[in-house]
Design an enzyme around this catalytic site. Sequence first.
Site, mmCIF file in Angstrom:
data_model
loop_
_atom_site.group_PDB
_atom_site.id
_atom_site.type_symbol
_atom_site.label_atom_id
_atom_site.label_comp_id
_atom_site.label_asym_id
_atom_site.label_seq_id
_atom_site.Cartn_x
_atom_site.Cartn_y
_atom_site.Cartn_z
ATOM 1 N N GLU A 229 -46.852 12.956 -93.827
ATOM 2 C CA GLU A 229 -45.613 12.295 -93.442
ATOM 3 C C GLU A 229 -45.567 10.961 -94.193
ATOM 4 O OE1 GLU A 229 -45.116 11.560 -89.243
ATOM 5 O OE2 GLU A 229 -43.148 10.658 -89.581
ATOM 6 N N ARG B 85 -60.812 16.854 -87.794
ATOM 7 C CA ARG B 85 -60.452 15.723 -88.639
ATOM 8 C C ARG B 85 -61.673 14.862 -88.912
ATOM 9 N NH1 ARG B 85 -55.380 14.053 -87.020
ATOM 10 N NH2 ARG B 85 -55.592 11.983 -87.877
ATOM 11 N N LYS C 247 -52.485 5.967 -88.686
ATOM 12 C CA LYS C 247 -51.536 5.202 -89.498
ATOM 13 C C LYS C 247 -50.863 4.112 -88.680
ATOM 14 C CE LYS C 247 -49.901 8.928 -91.609
ATOM 15 N NZ LYS C 247 -49.057 9.837 -92.374
HETATM 16 P P1 ATP Z 1 -51.789 9.720 -88.254
HETATM 17 O O1 ATP Z 1 -52.049 10.331 -86.924
HETATM 18 O O2 ATP Z 1 -52.760 8.683 -88.654
HETATM 19 O O3 ATP Z 1 -50.376 9.303 -88.464
HETATM 20 P P2 ATP Z 1 -51.288 12.208 -89.381
HETATM 21 O O4 ATP Z 1 -52.202 13.313 -89.091
HETATM 22 O O5 ATP Z 1 -50.038 12.169 -88.599
HETATM 23 O O6 ATP Z 1 -52.092 10.865 -89.291
HETATM 24 P P3 ATP Z 1 -50.052 13.160 -91.713
HETATM 25 O O7 ATP Z 1 -49.419 12.407 -92.805
HETATM 26 O O8 ATP Z 1 -49.188 13.941 -90.815
HETATM 27 O O9 ATP Z 1 -50.928 12.136 -90.890
HETATM 28 O O10 ATP Z 1 -51.229 14.062 -92.288
HETATM 29 C C1 ATP Z 1 -51.099 14.898 -93.409
HETATM 30 C C2 ATP Z 1 -52.200 15.891 -93.385
HETATM 31 O O11 ATP Z 1 -53.466 15.239 -93.426
HETATM 32 C C3 ATP Z 1 -52.167 16.716 -92.113
HETATM 33 O O12 ATP Z 1 -52.403 18.075 -92.443
HETATM 34 C C4 ATP Z 1 -53.277 16.141 -91.304
HETATM 35 O O13 ATP Z 1 -53.813 17.095 -90.436
HETATM 36 C C5 ATP Z 1 -54.269 15.679 -92.361
HETATM 37 N N1 ATP Z 1 -55.078 14.586 -91.856
HETATM 38 C C6 ATP Z 1 -54.656 13.407 -91.367
HETATM 39 N N2 ATP Z 1 -55.678 12.667 -90.930
HETATM 40 C C7 ATP Z 1 -56.797 13.383 -91.153
HETATM 41 C C8 ATP Z 1 -58.198 13.165 -90.916
HETATM 42 N N3 ATP Z 1 -58.642 12.048 -90.350
HETATM 43 N N4 ATP Z 1 -59.058 14.136 -91.287
HETATM 44 C C9 ATP Z 1 -58.618 15.260 -91.861
HETATM 45 N N5 ATP Z 1 -57.324 15.531 -92.105
HETATM 46 C C10 ATP Z 1 -56.418 14.615 -91.757
HETATM 47 MG MG MG Z 2 -48.449 13.444 -88.524
#
Ligand code: ATP
Ligand code: MG
Length: 556
Positions: free
Chosen positions: A35, A261, A271
């Site tokens: 995102e 994760r 984020k």
């Molecule tokens: P946040 O909760 O920090 O906003 P998010 O998971 O919403 O992080 P996205 O931009 O939606 O962030 O993530 C893009 C991809 O990266 C998704 O498939 C997510 O599962 C993966 N991802 C995000 N954080 C991690 C992590 N700590 N370890 C492994 N994969 C991750």
């Molecule tokens: Mg997300």
Amino acid sequence: MSGVGNKPTNFIRQIIDQDLASGKHAEVHTRFPPEPNGYLHIGHAKSIVLNFGLIEDYPGTCNLRFDDTNPAKEEEEFVEAIKADVNWLGYQWKELRFASDYFEQLYDYAVELIRTGKAFICDLTPEQVRDYRGTLTEPGRESPYRERPVDENLDLFARMRAGEFEDGARTLRARIDMASPNINMRDPTLYRIRHGLIHHQTGDEWCIYPMYDYTHPISDAIEGITHSLCTLEFEDHRPLYDWVLDNISIGCHPRQIEFSRLNLEYTVMSKRKLTQLVQENRVNGWDDPRMPTIAGLRRRGYTPESIRAFCDAIGITKSEGTVEMGVLENSIRSHLDAVAPRRMAVLDPLKLVITNFPEDTDEILSANNHPKDESLGSRELSLSREVYIDRADFRETANKKYKRLVLNGEVRLRNAYVIRCDEAIKDEAGNIVELHCTYDPDTLGKNPEGRKVRGVIHWVSAKHGQSVEVRLYDRLFRSPEPGREGDFHDDINPDSLKILTGCMVEPGLAQAADGERFQFEREGYFCLDSVDSTPDKPVFNRVVSLRDSWGGSNEN
Ligand code: ATP
Ligand code: MG
């Protein structure tokens, strides 16, 4: 887990092996779906290396898709930063997509769900929806609008799109099962009304936006994704992912597979929290070298190779855990140990005069750039009568364990001669301001006979060296799990950045190219700061210390 030179194996690769062997798929299609509401962090790197890494070993493709269904938090700046980071990590997507590319199709599939009685327009307020949803132990209650006739639903949905209703007045909801033990299946919201937002792709064209759980499966299916890899928190959403695809005429059903994760000690990765650190000026932007962002790690001096090696080393599993910061640091340390040219830099300079060295004369010495890799060549070093050594490398008296310079003792100046300290000059307050030494001209490349030299110390010629700023970084948080016992702000390490000025480095270092990394012998690995460094005022970042200092006391 992977071994050197071996392909990693993990449960996802086993599933893919089976799918290819059974003929279910001939190719593997994955996607990385961030995102654009912030910069990528090291957790995202795990997902990137997984998704893009698969198609290095299997026939297939990987897309970069921006999951941009919430214009309130999304920005073009983040889109560009994410693209740059994925490229920098060494990957090229097959196609660049935006979930917003599919808004029209998503709308059409929603109409299809309404037509088949699988979705309805609900007039409950957000608070009422929450109240009707029930809890983990209590079933939900059905919305009074659940039996609305199809024609009325179609009409209202069209008018939602046309902008007739205000925010929160109505939603489109799936018609599934309010008694489901899985709360995600209790008639989840598919569309909501959001007026007045400018979407970075679609501008003000839409005032209704699809929810993530509805958008994601359809976007995957449109792109022909075979294996939709996501983190474990989406496990409970998988029934909804499957329900959406089972109830529309899309003809493609990717398989969602969840993995754990990455959590890293002494830092935060959400984020939301990273955004706060930036907005509250707790750090100097998203690319602050203390940040766990890809941009921060890049500026700090991490290499893409080291981040990929780290991701391979931690592996892909379903078990949650927290990785020690030392594991990440070891990945860059071992890469730079192998490839970084050696240089000499004195971080806390103390002047040393070689009293028997001819005045106004330089001697040109040769120094190897790497102890193990001859292909890195050698360089010329000028020795002159005055040099700088590190203040910590001299003591007036010390026991035998101290392998550096003491009064009336001998050490070797690295790549040069053995010197003896004859006198320590002090100021009125008793501080040592200068050392007077003599050198033995017979000791270049060979040891003196019958005398014991304590050790080897590094130095920089006073006449030839250049003064630079050096930035030493420590962990950004004081606790392994920031915020565990309250607000994560309270765990911020106030001493995470130490700025040293007046450090002396070998000539030529300040002209280093962006991205060039060095080992400053006995000090650690360093690179020029890509943002703040100028030819007149060079700034070096310490990438990582020479040894893992996280377990015990910090060596600084
Ligand atoms: P946040 O909760 O920090 O906003 P998010 O998971 O919403 O992080 P996205 O931009 O939606 O962030 O993530 C893009 C991809 O990266 C998704 O498939 C997510 O599962 C993966 N991802 C995000 N954080 C991690 C992590 N700590 N370890 C492994 N994969 C991750
Ligand atoms: Mg997300």
